[in-house]
Scaffold this motif. Structure first.
Motif, PDB file in Angstrom:
ATOM      1  N   TYR A 185       0.835  -1.199   0.000  1.00 49.13           N
ATOM      2  CA  TYR A 185       0.000   0.000   0.000  1.00 49.13           C
ATOM      3  C   TYR A 185       0.875   1.256   0.000  1.00 49.13           C
ATOM      4  O   TYR A 185       0.670   2.178  -0.795  1.00 49.13           O
ATOM      5  N   ALA A 234      -9.853   5.548 -12.177  1.00 47.80           N
ATOM      6  CA  ALA A 234      -9.503   4.460 -11.255  1.00 47.80           C
ATOM      7  C   ALA A 234      -9.727   4.896  -9.811  1.00 47.80           C
ATOM      8  O   ALA A 234     -10.231   4.118  -8.986  1.00 47.80           O
ATOM      9  N   GLU A 235      -9.385   6.150  -9.496  1.00 49.38           N
ATOM     10  CA  GLU A 235      -9.615   6.654  -8.141  1.00 49.38           C
ATOM     11  C   GLU A 235     -11.108   6.717  -7.823  1.00 49.38           C
ATOM     12  O   GLU A 235     -11.528   6.368  -6.716  1.00 49.38           O
ATOM     13  N   TRP A 291     -13.472   4.837  -9.197  1.00 50.21           N
ATOM     14  CA  TRP A 291     -13.934   3.449  -9.062  1.00 50.21           C
ATOM     15  C   TRP A 291     -13.523   2.889  -7.707  1.00 50.21           C
ATOM     16  O   TRP A 291     -14.314   2.228  -7.031  1.00 50.21           O
ATOM     17  N   ALA A 292     -12.293   3.137  -7.302  1.00 50.38           N
ATOM     18  CA  ALA A 292     -11.804   2.628  -6.016  1.00 50.38           C
ATOM     19  C   ALA A 292     -12.593   3.231  -4.861  1.00 50.38           C
ATOM     20  O   ALA A 292     -12.888   2.552  -3.881  1.00 50.38           O
ATOM     21  N   GLY A 304     -13.822  -0.051  -4.189  1.00 47.79           N
ATOM     22  CA  GLY A 304     -12.510  -0.555  -3.814  1.00 47.79           C
ATOM     23  C   GLY A 304     -12.456  -1.419  -2.582  1.00 47.79           C
ATOM     24  O   GLY A 304     -11.852  -2.497  -2.584  1.00 47.79           O
ATOM     25  N   THR A 328      -3.758  -5.622  -5.692  1.00 49.34           N
ATOM     26  CA  THR A 328      -4.774  -4.792  -5.046  1.00 49.34           C
ATOM     27  C   THR A 328      -4.197  -3.822  -4.017  1.00 49.34           C
ATOM     28  O   THR A 328      -4.585  -2.651  -4.010  1.00 49.34           O
ATOM     29  N   LEU A 353      -2.615  -0.931  -5.888  1.00 53.64           N
ATOM     30  CA  LEU A 353      -3.643  -0.076  -6.481  1.00 53.64           C
ATOM     31  C   LEU A 353      -4.379   0.730  -5.419  1.00 53.64           C
ATOM     32  O   LEU A 353      -4.753   1.879  -5.654  1.00 53.64           O
ATOM     33  N   SER A 354      -4.577   0.126  -4.249  1.00 53.71           N
ATOM     34  CA  SER A 354      -5.239   0.844  -3.156  1.00 53.71           C
ATOM     35  C   SER A 354      -4.419   2.048  -2.727  1.00 53.71           C
ATOM     36  O   SER A 354      -4.963   3.113  -2.421  1.00 53.71           O
ATOM     37  N   THR A 378      -4.546   4.729  -5.615  1.00 54.57           N
ATOM     38  CA  THR A 378      -5.839   5.421  -5.679  1.00 54.57           C
ATOM     39  C   THR A 378      -6.213   6.093  -4.357  1.00 54.57           C
ATOM     40  O   THR A 378      -7.278   6.665  -4.236  1.00 54.57           O
ATOM     41  N   LEU A 381      -7.042   4.962  -1.386  1.00 62.86           N
ATOM     42  CA  LEU A 381      -8.096   4.464  -0.501  1.00 62.86           C
ATOM     43  C   LEU A 381      -7.628   4.677   0.933  1.00 62.86           C
ATOM     44  O   LEU A 381      -6.436   4.561   1.208  1.00 62.86           O
TER      45      LEU A 381
END
Length: 150
Positions: free
Chosen positions: A73, A101-102, A104-105, A109, A126, A129-130, A133, A135
């Motif tokens: 992360y 993508a942000e 969508w997350a 997410g 994942t 990507l978290s 973006t 999260l």
């Protein structure tokens, strides 16, 4: 004598016990391609034989997985956006795609993290990507813990 990856991992865990199991799950979550399903079968065998105990195995595996998620992360959070801003155009990742993508997350997410644990390969990317973006960390850890426990 040449050992394959499964045999090497099995020897490592049997030699180092819970510490080896923890390190195995950290590396596995970081995306090092390790034979996870085969090792889980072996760990079940170790538990059945009394070499390892069930509750400590679960705790160790979840903690190792969550450590790997945390590292991934923060790598994604620190390096992800600058990397894609500089090199994204070469791999068709535009700033607009990152914004999508942000979004969508933000919407899907967290629950997707749980589902990612059951899709080979997706579980490994994942956490990165978290981070990319952005999260919230607590959500990533909460849903990763749920996925790891399941």
């Amino acid at each position: 004598m040449v050992l394959d990856l499964k045999e090497l991992a099995a020897q490592f865990i049997s030699s180092h016990g819970y510490t080896g199991l923890y390190l195995y799950f950290v590396l596995d979550t970081l995306g090092v391609l390790l034979p996870s399903k085969s090792i889980l079968t072996l760990i079940g065998f170790f538990v059945e034989r009394g070499i390892l105990s069930f509750v400590p195995v679960v705790i160790t595996a979840v903690l190792g997985s969550l450590t790997g998620v945390s590292v991934s992360y923060f790598i994604g959070r620190k390096i992800g956006n600058p990397f894609f801003e500089k090199y994204g155009r070469f791999i068709s990742v535009t700033p607009e795609k990152l914004l999508k993508a942000e979004a969508w997350a933000g919407r899907y997410g967290a629950p997707a993290i749980v589902l990612a644990y059951f899709v080979p390969g997706l579980r490994h990317i994942t956490p990165y990507l978290s981070g990319i973006t952005r999260l919230p960390y607590w959500k990533v850890m909460f849903f990763s813990a749920a996925g790891a426990l399941l």
